[in-house]
Design an enzyme around this catalytic site. Structure first.
Site, PDB file in Angstrom:
ATOM      1  N   SER A 143       0.836  -1.202   0.000  1.00 46.67           N
ATOM      2  CA  SER A 143       0.000   0.000   0.000  1.00 46.67           C
ATOM      3  C   SER A 143       0.864   1.242   0.000  1.00 46.67           C
ATOM      4  CB  SER A 143      -0.902   0.014   1.235  1.00 46.67           C
ATOM      5  OG  SER A 143      -1.583   1.250   1.346  1.00 46.67           O
ATOM      6  N   TYR A 158      -2.182  -0.010   9.865  1.00 51.00           N
ATOM      7  CA  TYR A 158      -2.314  -0.588   8.526  1.00 51.00           C
ATOM      8  C   TYR A 158      -1.020  -0.404   7.731  1.00 51.00           C
ATOM      9  CZ  TYR A 158      -4.177  -1.154   3.756  1.00 51.00           C
ATOM     10  OH  TYR A 158      -4.395  -1.549   2.457  1.00 51.00           O
TER      11      TYR A 158
END
Length: 253
Positions: A143, A158
């Site tokens: 990501s 995250y």
């Protein structure tokens, strides 16, 4: 025919990856957790274009014993559908979303992210490795939240897990190079999916701001990521390994 395993392919980026990989001639084993309808939609889309796909249920964040059972299902699918005992490509895509500022991050949510985004892919890859053909390829979906360009408040947990995936990618590329297996990661930027409880549909007002931060002037779409992953897996990516490739349209450029 090559065969790819793609986790979390019942919607969004995973669904696009499965369809794009199949369009390039590969058979696909795709996984889903709760969204069986979406998984079979993916299978139907692939079959409509003349491809072959099998959907299997898998909880990437579940107990490791589930990976052994999944491996047995993969062996059966390879034998029954493609008359093979190996596969060629693995895409670790399945994930879950969580956003909270650092002081508010809950331990149970942190642990869930760890199981789904780092521990699960680590040991799933380990479990499937004996079935992965020499000269194959792995792509881990990381990501932009793990890179300087994508740092946004609220994603410390995250982003940390996705950063771990980038590091794991490099170690796997080093260790598996003796078998000719290439390993890369792809880091999407803001992409229009149902992630985070279909957040973009619920909060469309955030889209113009994200587009304004993106050099190419729009939100990403699942196919933007799908085509990049398919290229990395195929012969076009034959000389690329140990890389994290940001596919974001130039977010925060």
């Amino acid at each position: 025919m090559t065969v790819a395993i793609i986790t979390g392919a019942s919607s969004g980026i995973g669904q696009s990856i499965a369809i794009q990989v199949a369009a390039r001639g590969a058979g696909v084993i795709l996984t889903y957790q709760g969204n069986s309808a979406g998984a079979f939609d993916t299978v139907a889309a692939i079959e409509k274009e003349g491809g072959t796909a099998v959907a299997l249920r898998l909880d990437v964040g579940g107990p490791l014993s589930g990976f052994i059972a999944f491996r047995d299902q993969v062996v059966a699918a390879l034998r029954d559908t493609w008359q093979r005992d190996t596969f060629d490509h693995l895409v670790n895509n399945a994930g879950s979303a969580y956003m909270a500022m650092f002081p508010d991050t809950a331990e149970d949510e942190f642990d869930k992210l760890y199981r789904v985004h780092l521990k699960g892919p680590y040991f799933l890859t380990q479990t499937l490795l004996p079935l992965l053909a020499d000269g194959g390829a792995i792509v881990n979906i990381a990501s932009g939240a793990a890179s300087f360009s994508g740092l946004e408040p609220g994603y410390s947990a995250y982003g940390s897990m996705k950063g771990g995936m980038v590091t794991l990618t490099r170690y796997l590329a080093k260790e598996l190079s003796v078998r000719g297996i290439r390993v890369n990661s792809v880091s999407p930027g803001a992409t229009r999916t149902r992630f985070g409880g279909d957040a973009f549909a619920r909060f469309p007002e955030v889209i113009p701001g994200l587009a304004a931060k993106t050099a190419l002037g729009r939100l990403g779409e699942p196919d933007d990521i799908g085509v990049a992953v398919a290229a990395l897996l195929g012969d076009d990516g034959r000389w690329i390994t140990a890389q994290d490739i940001e596919v974001s349209g130039g977010f925060n450029l």
